[in-house]
Design a protein around this motif. Structure first.
Motif, mmCIF file in Angstrom:
data_model
loop_
_atom_site.group_PDB
_atom_site.id
_atom_site.type_symbol
_atom_site.label_atom_id
_atom_site.label_comp_id
_atom_site.label_asym_id
_atom_site.label_seq_id
_atom_site.Cartn_x
_atom_site.Cartn_y
_atom_site.Cartn_z
ATOM 1 N N GLY A 33 28.559 39.735 12.101
ATOM 2 C CA GLY A 33 28.314 40.232 13.798
ATOM 3 C C GLY A 33 28.752 40.886 14.558
ATOM 4 O O GLY A 33 29.921 40.054 14.802
ATOM 5 N N PRO A 34 28.455 40.543 15.626
ATOM 6 C CA PRO A 34 29.134 41.119 16.886
ATOM 7 C C PRO A 34 29.902 39.957 17.475
ATOM 8 O O PRO A 34 30.837 39.816 18.757
ATOM 9 C CB PRO A 34 27.991 42.368 17.996
ATOM 10 N N ASP A 35 28.823 38.722 16.966
ATOM 11 C CA ASP A 35 29.591 37.622 18.199
ATOM 12 C C ASP A 35 30.573 36.838 17.246
ATOM 13 O O ASP A 35 31.271 35.833 18.091
ATOM 14 C CB ASP A 35 28.143 36.707 18.440
ATOM 15 N N ALA A 36 30.358 36.911 16.093
ATOM 16 C CA ALA A 36 31.840 36.168 14.943
ATOM 17 C C ALA A 36 32.604 36.743 15.181
ATOM 18 O O ALA A 36 33.696 37.709 15.507
ATOM 19 C CB ALA A 36 31.395 36.688 13.437
ATOM 20 N N LYS A 37 34.263 35.203 15.329
ATOM 21 C CA LYS A 37 35.370 35.983 16.056
ATOM 22 C C LYS A 37 36.282 36.941 14.311
ATOM 23 O O LYS A 37 36.852 37.042 14.739
ATOM 24 C CB LYS A 37 35.812 34.559 16.161
ATOM 25 N N PHE B 44 22.699 47.089 18.000
ATOM 26 C CA PHE B 44 23.226 45.194 18.827
ATOM 27 C C PHE B 44 24.567 45.470 19.583
ATOM 28 O O PHE B 44 24.535 46.739 19.656
ATOM 29 C CB PHE B 44 24.279 45.150 17.085
ATOM 30 N N ALA B 45 24.950 44.377 20.459
ATOM 31 C CA ALA B 45 26.347 44.479 20.801
ATOM 32 C C ALA B 45 27.277 44.849 20.547
ATOM 33 O O ALA B 45 27.699 44.835 19.495
ATOM 34 C CB ALA B 45 26.349 42.719 20.849
ATOM 35 N N VAL C 106 18.244 45.639 22.876
ATOM 36 C CA VAL C 106 19.783 45.208 22.597
ATOM 37 C C VAL C 106 18.875 44.189 21.637
ATOM 38 O O VAL C 106 18.616 43.232 21.568
ATOM 39 C CB VAL C 106 20.775 44.785 23.408
ATOM 40 N N ALA C 107 19.324 44.323 19.976
ATOM 41 C CA ALA C 107 18.617 43.817 19.530
ATOM 42 C C ALA C 107 19.848 42.166 19.015
ATOM 43 O O ALA C 107 21.130 42.708 19.348
ATOM 44 C CB ALA C 107 18.059 44.352 17.738
ATOM 45 N N PRO C 108 19.049 41.731 18.307
ATOM 46 C CA PRO C 108 19.820 40.242 18.141
ATOM 47 C C PRO C 108 20.611 40.485 16.368
ATOM 48 O O PRO C 108 19.518 41.113 16.030
ATOM 49 C CB PRO C 108 19.515 39.022 18.315
ATOM 50 N N TRP C 109 21.640 40.240 16.364
ATOM 51 C CA TRP C 109 22.274 39.794 14.662
ATOM 52 C C TRP C 109 20.888 38.866 14.184
ATOM 53 O O TRP C 109 21.452 37.397 14.211
ATOM 54 C CB TRP C 109 23.422 39.603 15.041
ATOM 55 N N PRO D 80 26.455 47.908 25.509
ATOM 56 C CA PRO D 80 25.736 46.618 25.205
ATOM 57 C C PRO D 80 26.693 44.950 25.198
ATOM 58 O O PRO D 80 27.244 44.954 24.366
ATOM 59 C CB PRO D 80 24.412 46.637 24.829
ATOM 60 N N HIS D 81 26.517 44.097 26.727
ATOM 61 C CA HIS D 81 27.198 42.703 26.216
ATOM 62 C C HIS D 81 26.924 42.231 24.788
ATOM 63 O O HIS D 81 27.426 41.083 24.326
ATOM 64 C CB HIS D 81 27.326 42.656 27.994
ATOM 65 N N HIS D 82 25.658 41.748 25.032
ATOM 66 C CA HIS D 82 24.780 40.997 24.623
ATOM 67 C C HIS D 82 23.469 41.553 24.111
ATOM 68 O O HIS D 82 23.080 42.756 24.394
ATOM 69 C CB HIS D 82 24.240 39.823 24.564
#
Length: 418
Positions: free
Chosen positions: A151-155, A43-44, A142-145, A105-107
């Motif tokens: 997940g990696p994009d949550a604050k 994942f990211a 790179v897999a999406p959450w 990975p960034h995203h």
């Protein structure tokens, strides 16, 4: 030390190898392997190790690694390059080169790790020649959450992908011994295997009613081990109670993603209590000093005099209290809203402290709450659950031991008057 390392590297690179007429295909090879966690697409922001390995049959005079741009990735090299002598399956001698790079990975997306290039100056038929040895490009998906939370994009909560996470919590002095105006220092160390220190979360927020906290510095470091990097962060607070009551300090949950099992897990900074008594753990008690005979005699005389003074007026009765581990288990189950877990922790506590259980059975408020707890656990589905945090606090308080009935004063020393 640097000069010695340079000399050792030079000896390896220039060590005599079997003379070769010219550089042939297969004499110089460079491979790059991505070590995927759990053999799954990362994942990211999850760390993946790139293992760069070169095998060179020709004597090397000079060398330089040209790394690709690694667009869409953050990266860091772990440790120094390693050179060694090796034997090939056919018995020939060769020079081995190894480097480890951690990439993040960034995203999500479909990416490619472009070739690494190792520029080598070799002796080719008596002439110096620069040869570029290239690795093959590596597909890097790179897999999406896809989970509904985290997940990696949550604050929040902080994204913490690791092979394992451990927390140690230390206080000086024990928080249960401090009083209003006194200060205890809390130090929490968070260690995560399989990541670097920059990926660890910021200092957690620690606040509750009745205390003043002063946050100290945060230190971070990455430890290189044979099994991979270990990230360590140390958080520090000075804690001062502002009220004389017992102050419960709740646990702080730290969610993290297990990169081996590909599942979310949780650890926690444990709950503690500020004020309210002496430490329960043997390790928190210093060994008592041995008094001199004169001090012992004086103390005995003073105790005898105090006993005579208190005859007929009633002595303060001792108190009982659950151990710190039992109290923490009750509070943890209460915070989780787990009545079955609370009942199991209570059963263990009552077995360890039967005298306390007898006192509780004599208190109507406690017996009513325990009856409601049993109905919610063992009764019909949908039975209301009592206020578990309030019940945990009630069961965690010290209880006075009831004194036996008897005369208030001692009988006459010489017997009844005639």
């Amino acid at each position: 030390m640097t000069e010695m390392r340079a000399l050792a590297l030079a000896l390896i690179l220039l060590a005599p190898l079997p003379a070769r007429a010219e550089v042939e295909p297969g004499d110089l090879t460079l491979t790059v392997t991505a070590e995927l966690n759990g053999n799954s697409a990362p994942f990211a922001r999850e760390m993946v190790l790139l293992k760069i390995h070169g095998v060179y049959k020709q004597p090397i005079l000079l060398e330089e690694v040209v790394q690709p741009s690694l667009a869409n990735f953050s990266w860091t090299q772990l440790g120094r390059d390693h050179w060694s002598r090796t034997k090939l399956p056919d018995g020939q001698s060769a020079i081995a080169f190894d480097r480890t790079v951690a990439v993040f990975p960034h995203h999500a997306g479909q990416f490619t790790i472009e070739p690494f290039i190792h520029k080598l100056t070799v002796n080719d038929v008596g002439e110096r020649r620069v040869v570029e040895v290239r690795s093959k490009p590596i597909p890097f998906p790179v897999a999406p959450w896809t989970e509904p939370t985290g997940g990696p994009d949550a604050k929040e909560p902080w994204w913490l992908p690791a092979k394992d996470v451990a927390i140690t919590d230390s206080w000086s002095p024990d928080p249960e011994t401090i009083k209003v105006g006194e200060t205890a220092r809390r130090i929490v160390t968070l260690e995560a295997q399989g990541m670097v220190a920059e990926g660890l979360p910021p200092r957690p927020v620690m606040r509750t009613r009745g205390i003043i906290t002063f946050a100290g510095p945060v230190t971070r470091e990455t430890l290189l081990t044979p099994s991979g990097p270990v990230a360590r962060a140390t958080y520090q607070w000075d804690v001062k109670p502002g009220v004389p009551e017992i102050i419960p300090l709740d646990a702080i949950a730290i969610p993290w993603f297990d990169t081996s099992t590909r599942t979310m897990r949780e650890t926690e900074i444990p709950a503690r209590q500020i004020g309210g008594g002496l430490p329960d753990r043997e390790t928190d008690r210093a060994p008592p000093a041995i008094p001199s005979p004169l001090v012992t005699a004086a103390a005995a005389l003073a105790a005898f005099g105090l006993g005579l003074a208190l005859i007929g007026f009633g002595l303060g009765r001792p108190s009982l209290r659950l151990s710190a581990s039992a109290r923490r288990a009750l509070h943890a189950a209460a915070r989780a809203g787990d009545p079955a877990g609370f009942r199991a922790a209570l059963d263990a506590a009552m077995r360890d402290a039967p005298d306390l259980a007898r006192i509780w059975r004599g208190r109507p408020d406690v017996t009513a709450a325990l009856a409601a707890l049993d109905r919610s656990v063992f009764g019909a589905a949908g039975a209301p659950v009592p206020d578990l945090p309030a019940l945990a606090r009630a069961l965690s308080r010290p209880e006075r031991v009831p004194g036996p009935p008897g005369p208030e004063r001692l009988a006459a020393l010489d017997g009844p008057a005639r």
